[in-house]
Design a protein around this motif. Structure first.
Motif, PDB file in Angstrom:
ATOM      1  N   ASN A 197       0.876  -1.164   0.000  1.00 22.06           N
ATOM      2  CA  ASN A 197       0.000   0.000   0.000  1.00 22.06           C
ATOM      3  C   ASN A 197       0.915   1.215   0.000  1.00 22.06           C
ATOM      4  N   GLN A 198       0.534   2.244  -0.726  1.00 22.45           N
ATOM      5  CA  GLN A 198       1.405   3.414  -0.770  1.00 22.45           C
ATOM      6  C   GLN A 198       0.609   4.694  -0.920  1.00 22.45           C
ATOM      7  N   THR A 199       1.257   5.776  -0.555  1.00 21.31           N
ATOM      8  CA  THR A 199       0.694   7.105  -0.708  1.00 21.31           C
ATOM      9  C   THR A 199       1.838   8.040  -1.088  1.00 21.31           C
ATOM     10  N   THR A 200       1.494   9.156  -1.716  1.00 24.83           N
ATOM     11  CA  THR A 200       2.532  10.068  -2.201  1.00 24.83           C
ATOM     12  C   THR A 200       2.251  11.503  -1.785  1.00 24.83           C
ATOM     13  N   CYS A 201       3.296  12.304  -1.855  1.00 25.90           N
ATOM     14  CA  CYS A 201       3.196  13.751  -1.712  1.00 25.90           C
ATOM     15  C   CYS A 201       4.291  14.347  -2.586  1.00 25.90           C
ATOM     16  N   THR A 202       4.231  15.645  -2.812  1.00 22.98           N
ATOM     17  CA  THR A 202       5.226  16.287  -3.666  1.00 22.98           C
ATOM     18  C   THR A 202       5.777  17.547  -3.014  1.00 22.98           C
ATOM     19  N   ALA A 203       6.959  17.930  -3.459  1.00 23.44           N
ATOM     20  CA  ALA A 203       7.582  19.189  -3.063  1.00 23.44           C
ATOM     21  C   ALA A 203       8.276  19.755  -4.291  1.00 23.44           C
ATOM     22  N   MET A 204       8.446  21.055  -4.310  1.00 21.06           N
ATOM     23  CA  MET A 204       9.125  21.713  -5.421  1.00 21.06           C
ATOM     24  C   MET A 204      10.561  22.035  -5.016  1.00 21.06           C
ATOM     25  N   VAL A 205      11.485  21.701  -5.915  1.00 25.50           N
ATOM     26  CA  VAL A 205      12.890  22.058  -5.742  1.00 25.50           C
ATOM     27  C   VAL A 205      13.245  22.972  -6.906  1.00 25.50           C
ATOM     28  N   THR A 206      13.691  24.175  -6.564  1.00 30.03           N
ATOM     29  CA  THR A 206      14.041  25.161  -7.582  1.00 30.03           C
ATOM     30  C   THR A 206      15.546  25.355  -7.583  1.00 30.03           C
ATOM     31  N   VAL A 207      16.134  25.216  -8.768  1.00 27.99           N
ATOM     32  CA  VAL A 207      17.579  25.430  -8.926  1.00 27.99           C
ATOM     33  C   VAL A 207      17.767  26.830  -9.490  1.00 27.99           C
ATOM     34  N   ARG A 208      18.549  27.621  -8.769  1.00 29.70           N
ATOM     35  CA  ARG A 208      18.767  29.022  -9.143  1.00 29.70           C
ATOM     36  C   ARG A 208      20.241  29.249  -9.500  1.00 29.70           C
ATOM     37  N   ASP A 209      20.445  30.203 -10.399  1.00 28.19           N
ATOM     38  CA  ASP A 209      21.796  30.638 -10.757  1.00 28.19           C
ATOM     39  C   ASP A 209      22.181  31.740  -9.774  1.00 28.19           C
ATOM     40  N   THR A 210      23.062  31.440  -8.850  1.00 29.21           N
ATOM     41  CA  THR A 210      23.478  32.414  -7.834  1.00 29.21           C
ATOM     42  C   THR A 210      24.963  32.757  -7.949  1.00 29.21           C
ATOM     43  N   ILE A 211      25.613  32.300  -9.018  1.00 29.94           N
ATOM     44  CA  ILE A 211      27.046  32.536  -9.188  1.00 29.94           C
ATOM     45  C   ILE A 211      27.239  33.662 -10.192  1.00 29.94           C
ATOM     46  N   ALA A 212      28.023  34.654  -9.818  1.00 33.34           N
ATOM     47  CA  ALA A 212      28.323  35.770 -10.721  1.00 33.34           C
ATOM     48  C   ALA A 212      29.089  35.243 -11.930  1.00 33.34           C
ATOM     49  N   PRO A 213      28.905  35.879 -13.093  1.00 32.97           N
ATOM     50  CA  PRO A 213      29.643  35.442 -14.281  1.00 32.97           C
ATOM     51  C   PRO A 213      31.145  35.587 -14.060  1.00 32.97           C
ATOM     52  N   VAL A 214      31.894  34.766 -14.782  1.00 33.53           N
ATOM     53  CA  VAL A 214      33.357  34.824 -14.714  1.00 33.53           C
ATOM     54  C   VAL A 214      33.841  35.456 -16.014  1.00 33.53           C
ATOM     55  N   ILE A 215      34.587  36.554 -15.870  1.00 33.83           N
ATOM     56  CA  ILE A 215      35.164  37.202 -17.050  1.00 33.83           C
ATOM     57  C   ILE A 215      36.472  36.503 -17.356  1.00 33.83           C
ATOM     58  N   THR A 216      36.549  35.936 -18.542  1.00 32.16           N
ATOM     59  CA  THR A 216      37.764  35.204 -18.922  1.00 32.16           C
ATOM     60  C   THR A 216      38.725  36.071 -19.725  1.00 32.16           C
ATOM     61  N   ALA A 217      38.239  37.161 -20.298  1.00 27.09           N
ATOM     62  CA  ALA A 217      39.105  38.118 -21.016  1.00 27.09           C
ATOM     63  C   ALA A 217      38.442  39.479 -20.936  1.00 27.09           C
ATOM     64  N   CYS A 218      39.230  40.485 -20.625  1.00 24.21           N
ATOM     65  CA  CYS A 218      38.700  41.839 -20.506  1.00 24.21           C
ATOM     66  C   CYS A 218      39.135  42.632 -21.736  1.00 24.21           C
ATOM     67  N   ALA A 219      38.501  43.749 -21.939  1.00 20.54           N
ATOM     68  CA  ALA A 219      38.879  44.628 -23.065  1.00 20.54           C
ATOM     69  C   ALA A 219      40.300  45.143 -22.843  1.00 20.54           C
ATOM     70  N   SER A 220      41.007  45.356 -23.931  1.00 22.41           N
ATOM     71  CA  SER A 220      42.382  45.871 -23.868  1.00 22.41           C
ATOM     72  C   SER A 220      42.354  47.335 -23.461  1.00 22.41           C
ATOM     73  N   ASN A 221      43.465  47.744 -22.827  1.00 21.31           N
ATOM     74  CA  ASN A 221      43.612  49.163 -22.517  1.00 21.31           C
ATOM     75  C   ASN A 221      43.637  49.927 -23.830  1.00 21.31           C
ATOM     76  N   LEU A 222      43.097  51.112 -23.804  1.00 23.22           N
ATOM     77  CA  LEU A 222      42.945  51.892 -25.028  1.00 23.22           C
ATOM     78  C   LEU A 222      43.282  53.340 -24.737  1.00 23.22           C
ATOM     79  N   THR A 223      44.023  53.937 -25.622  1.00 17.52           N
ATOM     80  CA  THR A 223      44.321  55.370 -25.516  1.00 17.52           C
ATOM     81  C   THR A 223      43.605  56.052 -26.660  1.00 17.52           C
ATOM     82  N   LEU A 224      42.804  57.044 -26.324  1.00 20.17           N
ATOM     83  CA  LEU A 224      42.034  57.765 -27.333  1.00 20.17           C
ATOM     84  C   LEU A 224      42.567  59.186 -27.438  1.00 20.17           C
ATOM     85  N   GLY A 225      42.594  59.670 -28.605  1.00 23.64           N
ATOM     86  CA  GLY A 225      43.008  61.077 -28.800  1.00 23.64           C
ATOM     87  C   GLY A 225      41.799  61.979 -28.772  1.00 23.64           C
ATOM     88  N   ALA A 226      41.942  63.118 -28.109  1.00 23.37           N
ATOM     89  CA  ALA A 226      40.848  64.075 -28.018  1.00 23.37           C
ATOM     90  C   ALA A 226      40.780  64.880 -29.303  1.00 23.37           C
TER      91      ALA A 226
END
Length: 181
Positions: A137-166
């Motif tokens: 004999n059996q009976t059931t119940c349910t629960a919700m499990v929510t998986v969330r993205d809580t990790i900040a993105p990882v920058i693997t390459a940044c923009a190069s330094n740049l010198t601009l002329g005015a």
């Protein structure tokens, strides 16, 4: 017979079902006696018929007591939020320890689906819990499990330094650097 809340059934009086004939008055007896508490399973009931001269004949009847009552879940697992790992999934923990259930005839087996350790992707997932007793004999119940993205993105390459002329107005137009990231 169905087992009751104490996991037993009261043995009915089977003596009226015995048909016998004799020259004298007959006495029909039953063992175990009517009203005896029987546990789940098969039970041989002996019926004896005696006459005034104490001649006795016996026959037997099989009485089977079944556990037909499902366990009762008194507390289901609670809804849960999990943080995804760097692979954007989270392993489902074993939540069966949160279940509370009762059954007159026990013992109980607790399961969950999907099983503990299953990788869950981002989003909401319904987890089904089943409580079974020894009579399946059996009976059931349910629960919700929510998986969330809580990790900040990882920058693997940044923009190069740049010198601009005015320019003539002493300002420089900032180019779109997002393609370099």
């Amino acid at each position: 017979l169905g087992a009751g809340s104490n996991c037993t059934a009261a043995l009915p009086d089977l003596t009226a079902q015995v048909a016998a004939a004799d020259c004298t008055a007959l006495v029909v007896r039953q063992s175990p006696a009517p009203g005896a508490a029987l546990a789940p399973g098969a039970h041989v009931i002996t019926l004896s018929v005696s006459d005034a001269a104490t001649n006795t004949t016996t026959c037997t009847a099989m009485v089977t007591v079944l556990d037909t009552t499902a366990p009762v879940i008194t507390a289901c697992a609670t809804n849960l939020s999990l943080s995804a790992g760097t692979n954007c999934v989270a392993a489902l923990p074993d939540l069966t320890g949160q279940l509370q259930a009762a059954d007159a005839c026990g013992p109980l087996v607790f399961t969950q689906s999907p099983a503990a350790g299953t990788p869950l992707s981002l989003g909401a997932h319904e987890i089904t819990f089943t409580v079974s007793d020894g009579a399946t004999n059996q009976t059931t119940c349910t629960a919700m499990v929510t998986v969330r993205d809580t990790i900040a993105p990882v920058i693997t390459a940044c923009a190069s330094n740049l010198t601009l002329g005015a320019g003539s107005n002493c300002t420089a137009a900032l180019p779109d650097l997002t393609a370099q990231v």
